[in-house]
Scaffold this motif. Sequence first.
Motif, mmCIF file in Angstrom:
data_model
loop_
_atom_site.group_PDB
_atom_site.id
_atom_site.type_symbol
_atom_site.label_atom_id
_atom_site.label_comp_id
_atom_site.label_asym_id
_atom_site.label_seq_id
_atom_site.Cartn_x
_atom_site.Cartn_y
_atom_site.Cartn_z
ATOM 1 N N CYS A 156 0.722 -1.019 -0.161
ATOM 2 C CA CYS A 156 0.494 -0.568 0.315
ATOM 3 C C CYS A 156 1.101 1.502 0.244
ATOM 4 O O CYS A 156 1.761 1.090 -0.276
ATOM 5 C CB CYS A 156 -1.077 0.497 0.692
ATOM 6 S SG CYS A 156 -0.080 0.573 3.134
ATOM 7 N N GLU A 184 1.781 2.794 2.264
ATOM 8 C CA GLU A 184 2.355 3.271 3.425
ATOM 9 C C GLU A 184 4.004 2.694 3.378
ATOM 10 O O GLU A 184 5.245 2.989 3.809
ATOM 11 C CB GLU A 184 2.285 2.305 4.500
ATOM 12 C CG GLU A 184 0.821 3.343 5.272
ATOM 13 C CD GLU A 184 0.576 4.586 5.664
ATOM 14 O OE1 GLU A 184 1.588 4.866 6.505
ATOM 15 O OE2 GLU A 184 0.192 5.371 4.846
ATOM 16 N N HIS A 200 0.780 -6.114 2.009
ATOM 17 C CA HIS A 200 -0.544 -6.683 2.475
ATOM 18 C C HIS A 200 -1.042 -8.198 1.882
ATOM 19 O O HIS A 200 -0.984 -7.958 0.707
ATOM 20 C CB HIS A 200 -1.231 -5.945 2.507
ATOM 21 C CG HIS A 200 -1.933 -4.888 3.118
ATOM 22 N ND1 HIS A 200 -2.226 -5.041 4.501
ATOM 23 C CD2 HIS A 200 -1.389 -3.096 3.158
ATOM 24 C CE1 HIS A 200 -1.766 -3.574 5.200
ATOM 25 N NE2 HIS A 200 -1.010 -2.960 4.637
ATOM 26 N N CYS A 206 -1.842 -1.718 9.849
ATOM 27 C CA CYS A 206 -1.454 -1.051 9.474
ATOM 28 C C CYS A 206 -2.127 1.204 9.012
ATOM 29 O O CYS A 206 -3.137 0.448 8.993
ATOM 30 C CB CYS A 206 -1.285 -1.411 7.843
ATOM 31 S SG CYS A 206 -0.011 0.283 6.906
ATOM 32 N N CYS A 249 -3.088 2.461 6.720
ATOM 33 C CA CYS A 249 -3.933 2.869 5.561
ATOM 34 C C CYS A 249 -5.250 1.860 5.743
ATOM 35 O O CYS A 249 -6.231 2.486 5.069
ATOM 36 C CB CYS A 249 -2.559 1.718 4.161
ATOM 37 S SG CYS A 249 -3.609 -0.401 4.618
HETATM 38 ZN ZN LIG Z 1 -0.981 -0.894 4.375
#
Ligand SMILES: [Zn+2]
Length: 449
Positions: free
Chosen positions: A264, A266, A271, A326, A328
Amino acid sequence: MSTGSSSSVDWNCSGQEQDWWDPAEAMPRAELRRLQLERLRGTVEQASKVPFYREQLRTAGVTADHIQSLDDIRRLPFTTKDDLRKGYPLGFLAIPRSEVARYHGSSGTTGQPTFVAYSREDLNTWANLCARFLYAGGLRPEHTVHVAFGYGLFTGGFGLHYGIEEVGAAVIPAAAGNTRRQALILRDLQPETLVCTPSYALSIAEVCQEEGIDPHSLRLRYGHFGGEPWTVNMRHQIEANLGIEAFNNYGLSEIIGPGVSGECSEHEGMHVQEDHFIVECVDPDTLEPIEDGSYGELVFTTLTKEAMPIIRYRTRDIAALETCPCACGRTTVRMHRVVGRTDDMLIIRGVNVYPSQVEEALLRVEGAAPHYLIEIHRPGALDEATVKVEVLPQVFSDRMRDLQALRDSLEMAIEANTGVRMRVELAPEHTLERTAGKSQRVLDHRKLL
Ligand SMILES: [Zn+2]
Protein backbone atom coordinates in the motif's frame (compact mmCIF):
# COMPACT_ATOMS: atom_id res chain seq x y z
CA MET A 1 -16.47 -18.16 -3.73
CA SER A 2 -14.79 -14.86 -4.53
CA THR A 3 -15.80 -11.93 -2.36
CA GLY A 4 -14.73 -9.30 -4.78
CA SER A 5 -15.86 -7.79 -8.01
CA SER A 6 -16.13 -4.22 -9.15
CA SER A 7 -19.69 -4.15 -7.80
CA SER A 8 -18.44 -4.71 -4.26
CA VAL A 9 -16.50 -1.43 -4.09
CA ASP A 10 -17.82 0.77 -1.27
CA TRP A 11 -18.37 4.44 -1.89
CA ASN A 12 -19.16 6.69 1.04
CA CYS A 13 -21.80 9.44 1.07
CA SER A 14 -19.53 12.27 0.02
CA GLY A 15 -18.65 10.39 -3.14
CA GLN A 16 -15.07 10.02 -1.94
CA GLU A 17 -13.63 6.64 -2.72
CA GLN A 18 -12.27 4.32 -0.03
CA ASP A 19 -8.57 3.66 0.06
CA TRP A 20 -9.09 0.03 -0.83
CA TRP A 21 -10.55 -1.71 -3.79
CA ASP A 22 -12.40 -4.45 -1.93
CA PRO A 23 -13.95 -4.15 1.57
CA ALA A 24 -12.48 -7.60 2.32
CA GLU A 25 -9.08 -5.90 2.64
CA ALA A 26 -10.21 -4.04 5.77
CA MET A 27 -12.39 -6.71 7.37
CA PRO A 28 -12.26 -6.90 11.20
CA ARG A 29 -9.70 -9.58 12.19
CA ALA A 30 -12.21 -11.78 14.02
CA GLU A 31 -14.50 -11.83 11.00
CA LEU A 32 -11.56 -12.54 8.73
CA ARG A 33 -10.46 -15.48 10.87
CA ARG A 34 -13.96 -16.94 10.82
CA LEU A 35 -14.01 -16.66 7.04
CA GLN A 36 -10.55 -18.24 6.80
CA LEU A 37 -11.61 -21.18 8.96
CA GLU A 38 -14.72 -21.84 6.92
CA ARG A 39 -12.75 -21.59 3.68
CA LEU A 40 -9.92 -23.77 5.00
CA ARG A 41 -12.41 -26.59 5.52
CA GLY A 42 -13.58 -26.03 1.95
CA THR A 43 -9.99 -26.26 0.71
CA VAL A 44 -9.42 -29.57 2.55
CA GLU A 45 -12.56 -30.94 0.94
CA GLN A 46 -11.64 -29.67 -2.51
CA ALA A 47 -8.06 -30.96 -2.15
CA SER A 48 -9.39 -34.43 -1.27
CA LYS A 49 -10.31 -34.77 -4.94
CA VAL A 50 -6.57 -34.83 -5.73
CA PRO A 51 -5.01 -38.31 -5.25
CA PHE A 52 -1.82 -36.84 -3.69
CA TYR A 53 -3.77 -34.95 -1.02
CA ARG A 54 -6.26 -37.77 -0.48
CA GLU A 55 -3.35 -40.02 0.42
CA GLN A 56 -1.55 -37.37 2.53
CA LEU A 57 -4.72 -36.51 4.47
CA ARG A 58 -5.49 -40.18 5.03
CA THR A 59 -1.97 -40.75 6.40
CA ALA A 60 -2.30 -37.69 8.67
CA GLY A 61 -5.76 -38.88 9.71
CA VAL A 62 -7.31 -35.49 8.99
CA THR A 63 -10.61 -34.63 7.33
CA ALA A 64 -12.33 -31.26 6.91
CA ASP A 65 -14.28 -31.98 10.13
CA HIS A 66 -11.06 -32.03 12.14
CA ILE A 67 -10.36 -28.41 11.26
CA GLN A 68 -11.92 -26.73 14.31
CA SER A 69 -9.63 -23.72 14.59
CA LEU A 70 -7.05 -22.04 12.36
CA ASP A 71 -4.28 -23.62 14.47
CA ASP A 72 -5.44 -26.97 13.13
CA ILE A 73 -3.74 -26.03 9.86
CA ARG A 74 -0.62 -27.45 11.53
CA ARG A 75 -2.21 -30.90 11.33
CA LEU A 76 -2.16 -30.65 7.54
CA PRO A 77 0.75 -31.90 5.43
CA PHE A 78 3.16 -29.60 3.59
CA THR A 79 3.39 -29.48 -0.20
CA THR A 80 6.77 -28.98 -1.90
CA LYS A 81 7.82 -28.05 -5.41
CA ASP A 82 9.00 -31.67 -5.77
CA ASP A 83 5.51 -32.95 -4.95
CA LEU A 84 4.13 -30.71 -7.71
CA ARG A 85 6.78 -31.97 -10.14
CA LYS A 86 5.83 -35.56 -9.38
CA GLY A 87 2.26 -34.64 -10.27
CA TYR A 88 3.37 -33.35 -13.68
CA PRO A 89 1.55 -32.37 -15.81
CA LEU A 90 -1.90 -32.12 -14.20
CA GLY A 91 -1.91 -34.51 -11.25
CA PHE A 92 -3.05 -31.74 -8.89
CA LEU A 93 -6.16 -30.86 -10.86
CA ALA A 94 -9.28 -30.97 -8.65
CA ILE A 95 -11.88 -30.18 -11.32
CA PRO A 96 -12.74 -31.88 -14.63
CA ARG A 97 -10.60 -30.78 -17.61
CA SER A 98 -13.76 -29.44 -19.25
CA GLU A 99 -14.09 -26.85 -16.47
CA VAL A 100 -10.56 -25.48 -16.79
CA ALA A 101 -10.61 -21.91 -18.13
CA ARG A 102 -6.86 -21.31 -18.52
CA TYR A 103 -3.40 -22.84 -18.02
CA HIS A 104 -0.17 -21.16 -16.98
CA GLY A 105 3.24 -22.53 -16.05
CA SER A 106 6.07 -21.72 -13.72
CA SER A 107 9.45 -20.97 -15.21
CA GLY A 108 11.38 -24.20 -15.42
CA THR A 109 14.83 -22.78 -14.81
CA THR A 110 16.03 -25.89 -12.99
CA GLY A 111 14.03 -28.59 -14.70
CA GLN A 112 10.65 -29.14 -16.25
CA PRO A 113 8.06 -26.45 -15.71
CA THR A 114 5.02 -27.04 -13.54
CA PHE A 115 1.64 -26.33 -15.07
CA VAL A 116 -1.14 -24.66 -13.14
CA ALA A 117 -4.82 -24.48 -14.06
CA TYR A 118 -7.60 -22.03 -13.29
CA SER A 119 -11.38 -22.34 -13.26
CA ARG A 120 -13.49 -19.42 -14.49
CA GLU A 121 -14.05 -18.43 -10.83
CA ASP A 122 -10.29 -18.68 -10.09
CA LEU A 123 -9.67 -16.19 -12.92
CA ASN A 124 -12.25 -13.79 -11.46
CA THR A 125 -10.59 -14.07 -8.04
CA TRP A 126 -7.17 -13.49 -9.57
CA ALA A 127 -8.27 -10.36 -11.44
CA ASN A 128 -9.77 -9.01 -8.21
CA LEU A 129 -6.57 -9.69 -6.26
CA CYS A 130 -4.44 -7.87 -8.85
CA ALA A 131 -6.96 -5.00 -8.92
CA ARG A 132 -6.53 -4.65 -5.14
CA PHE A 133 -2.80 -4.06 -5.12
CA LEU A 134 -2.88 -1.93 -8.27
CA TYR A 135 -5.54 0.28 -6.70
CA ALA A 136 -3.58 0.44 -3.42
CA GLY A 137 -0.67 1.69 -5.52
CA GLY A 138 -2.44 4.61 -7.14
CA LEU A 139 -4.20 3.07 -10.17
CA ARG A 140 -7.57 4.64 -11.01
CA PRO A 141 -10.07 3.90 -13.80
CA GLU A 142 -9.05 6.97 -15.83
CA HIS A 143 -5.39 5.85 -16.00
CA THR A 144 -3.42 3.98 -18.64
CA VAL A 145 -1.03 1.17 -17.73
CA HIS A 146 1.99 0.02 -19.71
CA VAL A 147 2.54 -3.73 -19.14
CA ALA A 148 6.12 -4.68 -19.99
CA PHE A 149 5.82 -8.13 -18.41
CA GLY A 150 6.07 -11.23 -20.56
CA TYR A 151 2.73 -12.58 -21.77
CA GLY A 152 2.41 -16.33 -22.15
CA LEU A 153 2.68 -19.20 -19.71
CA PHE A 154 4.37 -16.81 -17.24
CA THR A 155 1.64 -15.47 -14.94
CA GLY A 156 2.90 -11.86 -14.85
CA GLY A 157 1.49 -10.46 -18.10
CA PHE A 158 -2.01 -11.92 -18.13
CA GLY A 159 -2.40 -11.68 -14.35
CA LEU A 160 -1.77 -7.93 -14.26
CA HIS A 161 -3.63 -7.38 -17.54
CA TYR A 162 -6.97 -8.57 -16.18
CA GLY A 163 -6.39 -6.80 -12.86
CA ILE A 164 -5.96 -3.51 -14.70
CA GLU A 165 -9.15 -4.14 -16.66
CA GLU A 166 -10.95 -4.98 -13.41
CA VAL A 167 -10.04 -1.53 -12.08
CA GLY A 168 -11.38 -0.10 -15.35
CA ALA A 169 -8.11 1.42 -16.55
CA ALA A 170 -6.69 1.14 -20.09
CA VAL A 171 -4.01 -1.48 -20.82
CA ILE A 172 -1.07 -1.23 -23.20
CA PRO A 173 -0.02 -4.90 -23.54
CA ALA A 174 3.51 -4.05 -24.68
CA ALA A 175 4.99 -7.30 -23.28
CA ALA A 176 8.70 -7.67 -22.53
CA GLY A 177 11.47 -7.03 -25.06
CA ASN A 178 12.38 -4.38 -27.66
CA THR A 179 13.27 -1.83 -24.99
CA ARG A 180 13.59 1.05 -27.48
CA ARG A 181 9.95 0.55 -28.37
CA GLN A 182 9.03 0.55 -24.65
CA ALA A 183 10.61 4.01 -24.35
CA LEU A 184 8.65 5.28 -27.35
CA ILE A 185 5.39 3.95 -25.89
CA LEU A 186 6.08 5.78 -22.62
CA ARG A 187 6.70 8.98 -24.55
CA ASP A 188 3.88 8.73 -27.08
CA LEU A 189 1.02 7.06 -25.14
CA GLN A 190 1.88 8.72 -21.82
CA PRO A 191 0.76 5.99 -19.39
CA GLU A 192 0.63 6.87 -15.68
CA THR A 193 1.71 3.39 -14.53
CA LEU A 194 4.44 0.95 -15.57
CA VAL A 195 4.27 -2.76 -14.76
CA CYS A 196 7.30 -5.07 -15.19
CA THR A 197 10.16 -6.73 -13.30
CA PRO A 198 12.31 -4.29 -11.29
CA SER A 199 15.43 -5.05 -13.31
CA TYR A 200 13.57 -4.36 -16.56
CA ALA A 201 12.38 -1.02 -15.16
CA LEU A 202 16.03 0.00 -14.79
CA SER A 203 16.78 -1.07 -18.39
CA ILE A 204 13.82 0.94 -19.65
CA ALA A 205 15.03 4.01 -17.73
CA GLU A 206 18.50 3.59 -19.26
CA VAL A 207 17.16 3.28 -22.82
CA CYS A 208 14.92 6.32 -22.30
CA GLN A 209 18.06 8.34 -21.54
CA GLU A 210 19.83 6.91 -24.62
CA GLU A 211 16.85 7.88 -26.77
CA GLY A 212 16.89 11.41 -25.42
CA ILE A 213 13.64 10.91 -23.49
CA ASP A 214 13.77 12.38 -20.00
CA PRO A 215 11.66 10.04 -17.84
CA HIS A 216 10.89 12.96 -15.53
CA SER A 217 9.13 14.75 -18.39
CA LEU A 218 6.70 11.84 -18.86
CA ARG A 219 3.29 11.40 -17.27
CA LEU A 220 4.55 8.24 -15.52
CA ARG A 221 3.83 8.39 -11.78
CA TYR A 222 3.58 4.83 -10.47
CA GLY A 223 5.38 1.55 -11.02
CA HIS A 224 4.32 -1.93 -9.91
CA PHE A 225 7.22 -4.34 -9.84
CA GLY A 226 7.43 -8.03 -9.05
CA GLY A 227 8.40 -11.40 -10.47
CA GLU A 228 11.89 -11.35 -8.89
CA PRO A 229 13.36 -10.29 -5.55
CA TRP A 230 14.78 -6.76 -5.40
CA THR A 231 16.57 -4.66 -2.82
CA VAL A 232 15.62 -1.39 -1.16
CA ASN A 233 18.54 0.17 -2.98
CA MET A 234 17.08 -0.88 -6.32
CA ARG A 235 13.77 0.69 -5.36
CA HIS A 236 15.48 4.03 -4.72
CA GLN A 237 17.30 3.76 -8.03
CA ILE A 238 14.11 3.00 -9.98
CA GLU A 239 12.23 5.83 -8.26
CA ALA A 240 15.03 8.31 -8.98
CA ASN A 241 15.68 7.20 -12.57
CA LEU A 242 12.04 7.06 -13.65
CA GLY A 243 10.67 9.79 -11.38
CA ILE A 244 7.93 7.53 -9.98
CA GLU A 245 6.67 5.91 -6.78
CA ALA A 246 7.54 2.19 -6.89
CA PHE A 247 5.33 -0.53 -5.39
CA ASN A 248 6.34 -4.09 -4.65
CA ASN A 249 4.04 -7.04 -5.25
CA TYR A 250 4.48 -10.75 -4.69
CA GLY A 251 3.00 -13.91 -6.03
CA LEU A 252 3.86 -17.32 -7.36
CA SER A 253 2.14 -19.35 -10.01
CA GLU A 254 1.72 -22.38 -7.72
CA ILE A 255 -0.52 -20.26 -5.47
CA ILE A 256 -2.24 -18.08 -8.11
CA GLY A 257 0.37 -15.75 -9.68
CA PRO A 258 0.83 -12.06 -8.85
CA GLY A 259 -1.73 -10.78 -6.34
CA VAL A 260 -0.87 -12.98 -3.36
CA SER A 261 0.34 -9.79 -1.65
CA GLY A 262 1.06 -6.18 -2.55
CA GLU A 263 2.20 -2.91 -1.06
CA CYS A 264 0.00 0.00 0.00
CA SER A 265 1.13 3.62 -0.04
CA GLU A 266 2.66 3.23 3.45
CA HIS A 267 5.40 1.02 1.92
CA GLU A 268 5.65 -0.94 5.17
CA GLY A 269 5.45 -4.43 3.69
CA MET A 270 3.04 -6.19 1.34
CA HIS A 271 -0.51 -6.92 2.49
CA VAL A 272 -1.25 -10.64 2.13
CA GLN A 273 -4.74 -11.19 0.68
CA GLU A 274 -5.77 -13.26 3.68
CA ASP A 275 -9.37 -13.86 2.65
CA HIS A 276 -7.92 -16.01 -0.17
CA PHE A 277 -4.69 -17.34 1.37
CA ILE A 278 -3.36 -18.36 4.77
CA VAL A 279 0.29 -17.46 5.20
CA GLU A 280 2.63 -19.05 7.74
CA CYS A 281 6.27 -18.28 8.47
CA VAL A 282 8.25 -21.33 9.56
CA ASP A 283 11.81 -22.29 10.38
CA PRO A 284 12.96 -24.09 7.22
CA ASP A 285 14.79 -26.73 9.29
CA THR A 286 12.35 -27.53 12.08
CA LEU A 287 9.16 -26.36 10.28
CA GLU A 288 8.10 -24.78 13.58
CA PRO A 289 6.37 -21.37 13.45
CA ILE A 290 8.59 -18.29 13.58
CA GLU A 291 7.62 -15.26 15.64
CA ASP A 292 6.41 -12.01 14.10
CA GLY A 293 9.10 -9.84 12.61
CA SER A 294 11.68 -12.65 12.31
CA TYR A 295 12.78 -14.18 9.06
CA GLY A 296 11.64 -17.63 8.02
CA GLU A 297 10.24 -19.57 5.07
CA LEU A 298 6.82 -18.49 3.83
CA VAL A 299 4.17 -21.20 3.51
CA PHE A 300 0.88 -20.56 1.73
CA THR A 301 -2.46 -22.36 1.70
CA THR A 302 -5.07 -21.36 -0.88
CA LEU A 303 -8.56 -20.80 0.51
CA THR A 304 -10.70 -20.36 -2.59
CA LYS A 305 -8.84 -22.01 -5.47
CA GLU A 306 -11.10 -24.47 -7.28
CA ALA A 307 -8.93 -25.89 -10.06
CA MET A 308 -5.77 -26.47 -8.00
CA PRO A 309 -6.18 -26.04 -4.26
CA ILE A 310 -2.78 -26.07 -2.54
CA ILE A 311 -2.17 -26.93 1.11
CA ARG A 312 0.80 -25.47 2.99
CA TYR A 313 3.04 -24.85 0.01
CA ARG A 314 6.68 -24.36 1.01
CA THR A 315 7.76 -21.43 -1.16
CA ARG A 316 11.47 -21.51 -0.15
CA ASP A 317 11.12 -17.70 -0.08
CA ILE A 318 12.51 -16.09 3.06
CA ALA A 319 10.65 -13.12 4.53
CA ALA A 320 9.18 -11.91 7.83
CA LEU A 321 5.53 -11.32 8.71
CA GLU A 322 4.09 -8.32 10.54
CA THR A 323 0.65 -8.47 12.15
CA CYS A 324 0.51 -5.00 13.77
CA PRO A 325 -2.13 -2.74 12.16
CA CYS A 326 -1.15 -0.72 9.09
CA ALA A 327 -1.84 3.03 8.91
CA CYS A 328 -3.65 2.52 5.58
CA GLY A 329 -6.59 0.84 7.33
CA ARG A 330 -6.16 -2.59 5.79
CA THR A 331 -6.34 -5.27 8.47
CA THR A 332 -4.37 -7.99 6.73
CA VAL A 333 -0.96 -9.32 7.76
CA ARG A 334 2.00 -7.86 5.88
CA MET A 335 5.08 -9.64 4.59
CA HIS A 336 8.43 -7.91 4.24
CA ARG A 337 10.08 -8.19 0.87
CA VAL A 338 11.72 -11.53 0.16
CA VAL A 339 15.37 -11.44 1.28
CA GLY A 340 16.46 -14.78 -0.10
CA ARG A 341 15.74 -18.43 -0.74
CA THR A 342 16.07 -21.22 1.79
CA ASP A 343 18.86 -22.57 -0.42
CA ASP A 344 20.96 -19.45 0.44
CA MET A 345 20.53 -19.72 4.19
CA LEU A 346 23.61 -19.76 6.44
CA ILE A 347 23.54 -20.71 10.09
CA ILE A 348 26.10 -18.68 12.03
CA ARG A 349 26.26 -19.30 15.76
CA GLY A 350 22.79 -20.78 15.56
CA VAL A 351 21.27 -17.74 13.86
CA ASN A 352 19.77 -17.95 10.37
CA VAL A 353 21.49 -15.41 8.15
CA TYR A 354 21.00 -14.59 4.47
CA PRO A 355 23.73 -12.94 2.38
CA SER A 356 21.16 -10.40 1.15
CA GLN A 357 20.71 -9.17 4.75
CA VAL A 358 24.43 -8.43 4.90
CA GLU A 359 24.28 -6.75 1.49
CA GLU A 360 21.40 -4.56 2.58
CA ALA A 361 23.32 -3.45 5.66
CA LEU A 362 26.41 -2.60 3.59
CA LEU A 363 24.38 -0.50 1.18
CA ARG A 364 23.02 1.58 4.02
CA VAL A 365 26.47 2.80 4.99
CA GLU A 366 27.99 5.47 2.82
CA GLY A 367 31.38 4.54 1.43
CA ALA A 368 30.82 0.80 0.91
CA ALA A 369 30.63 -0.68 -2.59
CA PRO A 370 28.20 -3.56 -3.31
CA HIS A 371 31.04 -6.08 -3.59
CA TYR A 372 31.63 -8.29 -0.59
CA LEU A 373 32.57 -11.75 0.56
CA ILE A 374 31.39 -13.45 3.74
CA GLU A 375 33.90 -15.94 5.16
CA ILE A 376 32.96 -18.27 7.97
CA HIS A 377 35.43 -20.18 10.09
CA ARG A 378 35.11 -22.28 13.21
CA PRO A 379 38.51 -22.01 14.91
CA GLY A 380 37.23 -23.30 18.25
CA ALA A 381 33.72 -24.06 19.40
CA LEU A 382 32.24 -20.88 17.96
CA ASP A 383 31.67 -19.70 14.41
CA GLU A 384 33.49 -16.58 13.34
CA ALA A 385 32.30 -14.57 10.38
CA THR A 386 34.30 -11.98 8.47
CA VAL A 387 32.87 -9.72 5.80
CA LYS A 388 35.37 -8.40 3.28
CA VAL A 389 33.88 -5.38 1.61
CA GLU A 390 35.20 -3.07 -1.07
CA VAL A 391 35.06 0.61 -0.32
CA LEU A 392 34.75 3.47 -2.75
CA PRO A 393 38.14 4.98 -3.80
CA GLN A 394 37.49 8.36 -2.20
CA VAL A 395 37.16 6.66 1.20
CA PHE A 396 40.50 4.90 0.98
CA SER A 397 42.49 7.89 2.08
CA ASP A 398 45.30 7.50 4.55
CA ARG A 399 43.17 8.86 7.37
CA MET A 400 43.11 5.83 9.60
CA ARG A 401 40.48 7.24 11.89
CA ASP A 402 37.94 7.53 9.03
CA LEU A 403 38.52 3.94 8.07
CA GLN A 404 38.04 2.78 11.63
CA ALA A 405 34.78 4.74 11.85
CA LEU A 406 33.58 3.21 8.58
CA ARG A 407 34.45 -0.28 9.80
CA ASP A 408 32.55 0.32 13.04
CA SER A 409 29.47 1.60 11.19
CA LEU A 410 29.50 -1.41 8.89
CA GLU A 411 29.85 -3.84 11.78
CA MET A 412 26.97 -2.19 13.61
CA ALA A 413 24.75 -2.14 10.51
CA ILE A 414 25.41 -5.85 9.88
CA GLU A 415 24.69 -6.78 13.48
CA ALA A 416 21.47 -4.75 13.47
CA ASN A 417 20.29 -6.50 10.30
CA THR A 418 21.35 -10.07 11.03
CA GLY A 419 21.63 -10.35 14.81
CA VAL A 420 25.20 -11.63 14.39
CA ARG A 421 28.41 -9.74 15.11
CA MET A 422 30.74 -10.07 12.14
CA ARG A 423 34.22 -8.65 11.68
CA VAL A 424 34.53 -6.27 8.74
CA GLU A 425 37.67 -5.98 6.62
CA LEU A 426 37.87 -3.11 4.18
CA ALA A 427 39.35 -3.77 0.76
CA PRO A 428 40.27 -1.37 -2.06
CA GLU A 429 37.98 -1.37 -5.10
CA HIS A 430 38.30 -4.25 -7.61
CA THR A 431 40.30 -6.46 -5.23
CA LEU A 432 37.58 -9.04 -4.55
CA GLU A 433 37.35 -11.66 -7.26
CA ARG A 434 34.64 -11.19 -9.93
CA THR A 435 33.11 -14.13 -11.73
CA ALA A 436 30.94 -14.00 -14.82
CA GLY A 437 27.29 -14.06 -13.83
CA LYS A 438 26.56 -14.68 -10.19
CA SER A 439 29.38 -13.57 -7.95
CA GLN A 440 30.50 -15.66 -5.03
CA ARG A 441 29.28 -14.10 -1.80
CA VAL A 442 30.07 -16.81 0.72
CA LEU A 443 33.07 -18.97 1.58
CA ASP A 444 32.10 -21.38 4.30
CA HIS A 445 35.32 -22.96 5.55
CA ARG A 446 33.43 -24.99 8.17
CA LYS A 447 32.30 -27.38 5.46
CA LEU A 448 35.91 -28.13 4.58
CA LEU A 449 36.66 -29.62 8.00
ZN1 LIG B 1 -1.15 -0.75 4.49
